[in-house]
Design a protein around this motif. Sequence first.
Motif, short mmCIF file in Angstrom:
data_model
loop_
_atom_site.label_atom_id
_atom_site.label_comp_id
_atom_site.label_asym_id
_atom_site.label_seq_id
_atom_site.Cartn_x
_atom_site.Cartn_y
_atom_site.Cartn_z
N ARG A 10 0.89 -1.17 0.00
CA ARG A 10 0.00 0.00 0.00
C ARG A 10 0.92 1.21 0.00
N ALA A 36 -8.77 -3.07 -1.35
CA ALA A 36 -9.21 -1.73 -1.75
C ALA A 36 -10.70 -1.51 -1.52
N GLY A 41 -7.24 3.23 -1.88
CA GLY A 41 -5.95 3.90 -1.87
C GLY A 41 -5.13 3.45 -3.06
N LYS A 42 -3.87 3.81 -3.03
CA LYS A 42 -2.94 3.45 -4.10
C LYS A 42 -2.13 2.23 -3.64
N TYR A 43 -2.01 1.26 -4.53
CA TYR A 43 -1.29 0.02 -4.22
C TYR A 43 -0.23 -0.24 -5.27
N ILE A 55 1.26 -0.33 -10.63
CA ILE A 55 0.61 0.60 -9.72
C ILE A 55 -0.89 0.48 -9.91
N GLU A 57 -4.55 2.09 -8.72
CA GLU A 57 -5.21 3.23 -8.09
C GLU A 57 -6.72 3.14 -8.29
N HIS A 59 -10.18 4.07 -9.65
CA HIS A 59 -10.58 4.69 -10.91
C HIS A 59 -11.78 5.58 -10.65
N LEU A 64 -10.72 -0.12 -10.46
CA LEU A 64 -9.30 0.11 -10.21
C LEU A 64 -8.58 0.33 -11.53
N HIS A 65 -7.58 1.19 -11.52
CA HIS A 65 -6.77 1.48 -12.71
C HIS A 65 -5.40 0.84 -12.51
#
Length: 71
Positions: A10, A36, A41-43, A55, A57, A59, A64-65
């Motif tokens: 994370r 998530a 959050g950003k993983y 990565i 993140e 969306h 998720l992106h």
Amino acid sequence: MASPGFDIFRVEDSGALWLGSAATVEDAKEQVRQIAARAPGKYLLFDPKTGTKLIIEPHRAGGLHFAGTQG
């Protein structure tokens, strides 16, 4: 015994927090989806064998992106 293929982190302001590992990128993505859902959050997924980083993140559309980078 082979080591897991991907480490899961994370991304936080203070750095990266290791959460665990997974044998395949598909398993790692699924673990991040589950985490998530509870803690957006950003993983980061990291393959120590190749240096590949993925990565993940949230969306804007709620999913998720995924953005990949090489070592």
